[in-house]
Design a protein around this motif. Structure first.
Motif, PDB file in Angstrom:
ATOM      1  N   THR A  66     117.210  30.890  -1.624  1.00  0.00           N
ATOM      2  CA  THR A  66     117.865  32.169  -1.868  1.00  0.00           C
ATOM      3  C   THR A  66     118.179  32.346  -3.348  1.00  0.00           C
ATOM      4  N   THR A  67     118.720  31.298  -3.962  1.00  0.00           N
ATOM      5  CA  THR A  67     119.119  31.354  -5.367  1.00  0.00           C
ATOM      6  C   THR A  67     117.930  31.616  -6.289  1.00  0.00           C
ATOM      7  N   THR A  68     116.797  30.991  -5.984  1.00  0.00           N
ATOM      8  CA  THR A  68     115.603  31.174  -6.818  1.00  0.00           C
ATOM      9  C   THR A  68     114.806  32.417  -6.420  1.00  0.00           C
ATOM     10  N   GLN A  69     115.265  33.096  -5.365  1.00  0.00           N
ATOM     11  CA  GLN A  69     114.607  34.290  -4.832  1.00  0.00           C
ATOM     12  C   GLN A  69     113.146  34.014  -4.472  1.00  0.00           C
ATOM     13  N   ALA A  70     112.913  32.836  -3.919  1.00  0.00           N
ATOM     14  CA  ALA A  70     111.561  32.461  -3.491  1.00  0.00           C
ATOM     15  C   ALA A  70     111.103  33.387  -2.375  1.00  0.00           C
ATOM     16  N   ARG A  71     109.926  33.960  -2.545  1.00  0.00           N
ATOM     17  CA  ARG A  71     109.378  34.869  -1.535  1.00  0.00           C
ATOM     18  C   ARG A  71     108.173  34.266  -0.824  1.00  0.00           C
ATOM     19  N   ASN A  72     107.493  33.341  -1.483  1.00  0.00           N
ATOM     20  CA  ASN A  72     106.323  32.696  -0.890  1.00  0.00           C
ATOM     21  C   ASN A  72     106.577  31.191  -0.890  1.00  0.00           C
ATOM     22  N   ILE A  73     106.970  30.670   0.266  1.00  0.00           N
ATOM     23  CA  ILE A  73     107.342  29.260   0.391  1.00  0.00           C
ATOM     24  C   ILE A  73     106.289  28.534   1.225  1.00  0.00           C
ATOM     25  N   LEU A  74     105.925  27.346   0.778  1.00  0.00           N
ATOM     26  CA  LEU A  74     105.022  26.476   1.525  1.00  0.00           C
ATOM     27  C   LEU A  74     105.795  25.225   1.932  1.00  0.00           C
ATOM     28  N   GLU A  75     105.786  24.943   3.225  1.00  0.00           N
ATOM     29  CA  GLU A  75     106.400  23.722   3.747  1.00  0.00           C
ATOM     30  C   GLU A  75     105.290  22.846   4.300  1.00  0.00           C
ATOM     31  N   ILE A  76     105.285  21.586   3.894  1.00  0.00           N
ATOM     32  CA  ILE A  76     104.313  20.641   4.449  1.00  0.00           C
ATOM     33  C   ILE A  76     105.075  19.633   5.292  1.00  0.00           C
ATOM     34  N   GLY A  77     104.894  19.740   6.602  1.00  0.00           N
ATOM     35  CA  GLY A  77     105.599  18.906   7.564  1.00  0.00           C
ATOM     36  C   GLY A  77     106.564  19.737   8.383  1.00  0.00           C
ATOM     37  N   THR A  78     106.071  20.368   9.442  1.00  0.00           N
ATOM     38  CA  THR A  78     106.871  21.297  10.249  1.00  0.00           C
ATOM     39  C   THR A  78     107.750  20.587  11.267  1.00  0.00           C
ATOM     40  N   SER A  79     107.189  19.584  11.951  1.00  0.00           N
ATOM     41  CA  SER A  79     107.822  18.945  13.102  1.00  0.00           C
ATOM     42  C   SER A  79     108.157  20.030  14.126  1.00  0.00           C
ATOM     43  N   ASN A  80     109.424  20.102  14.560  1.00  0.00           N
ATOM     44  CA  ASN A  80     109.788  21.106  15.565  1.00  0.00           C
ATOM     45  C   ASN A  80     110.313  22.401  14.940  1.00  0.00           C
ATOM     46  N   GLY A  81     110.209  22.516  13.613  1.00  0.00           N
ATOM     47  CA  GLY A  81     110.545  23.765  12.955  1.00  0.00           C
ATOM     48  C   GLY A  81     111.977  23.896  12.468  1.00  0.00           C
ATOM     49  N   TYR A  82     112.751  22.833  12.532  1.00  0.00           N
ATOM     50  CA  TYR A  82     114.161  22.905  12.130  1.00  0.00           C
ATOM     51  C   TYR A  82     114.309  23.313  10.663  1.00  0.00           C
ATOM     52  N   SER A  83     113.657  22.593   9.756  1.00  0.00           N
ATOM     53  CA  SER A  83     113.776  22.934   8.330  1.00  0.00           C
ATOM     54  C   SER A  83     113.106  24.277   8.033  1.00  0.00           C
ATOM     55  N   THR A  84     112.051  24.591   8.766  1.00  0.00           N
ATOM     56  CA  THR A  84     111.357  25.868   8.574  1.00  0.00           C
ATOM     57  C   THR A  84     112.309  27.037   8.810  1.00  0.00           C
TER      58      THR A  84
END
Length: 194
Positions: free
Chosen positions: A46-64
């Motif tokens: 939120t602070t960096t106003q990131a609009r396009n984020i890539l996550e590598i390692g979804t698991s069950n989606g908690y961090s996503t």
């Protein structure tokens, strides 16, 4: 954060802890980030106003879901990569239950294949929480796809420092990046591209 999402994240947190305590097979563990790390990810996105984020390692989606909560406020998007189809199915179901699917693109694919195809300088933020021994190999593409002033967050930099030593040395010596380790839970490494 809306109350409904907060309640659902708490349910996922409890599920992850209970599952991992009883599961001997590591591939079936959720190995979710802690709630503190989740809050930090949402805050920093939120602070960096990131609009396009890539996550590598979804698991069950908690961090996503923590990341998606932040991009839902600025019309952004999270692309999350998961190698195991069984975990991807669980994550997809969780995204639907949380009513956050429209901000998330879940891809079941080898991360090295995916990041090799991503256009240069298009990603605002990358969260790495995957197979740590692959990070060194991925570095060229990760650096290429990240925008100037973009941010990479790496989990487990303290708890798994031996596995991340080569990667840490590599990125610390890259003159195009500023790095800092934060003692939040399992340890986070933050890299920003100059």
């Amino acid at each position: 954060m809306n109350k409904e999402l907060a309640v659902f994240l708490k349910e996922l947190e409890n599920f992850g802890v209970a599952n991992d305590q009883q599961m001997k097979d590591k591939s079936k563990r959720m190995r979710n980030v802690t709630p503190e790390t989740g809050r930090f990810l949402s805050f920093i996105a939120t602070t960096t106003q990131a609009r396009n984020i890539l996550e590598i390692g979804t698991s069950n989606g908690y961090s996503t879901l923590w990341l998606a909560e932040s991009v839902s406020e600025n019309d952004g998007h999270v692309t999350t990569l998961e190698f195991l189809a069984s975990k991807a199915e669980l994550a997809k179901s969780n995204f639907e239950k949380a009513k956050m699917s429209k901000w998330i693109d879940l891809i079941v694919m080898n991360a090295s294949e995916y990041i090799h195809k991503v256009e240069s300088n298009t990603v605002d933020m990358i969260f790495l929480d995957s197979d740590r021994k692959e990070y060194v190999e991925w570095w060229g593409d990760l650096s290429r796809i990240l925008k100037k002033n973009g941010l990479i967050v790496v989990d487990n930099v303290i708890s798994h420092s031996n596995e991340l030593q080569d990667f840490y040395i590599l990125v610390s010596n890259d003159e195009n990046y500023k790095t800092i380790k934060l003692p939040i839970e399992s340890g986070l490494l933050l890299l920003t591209k100059k």
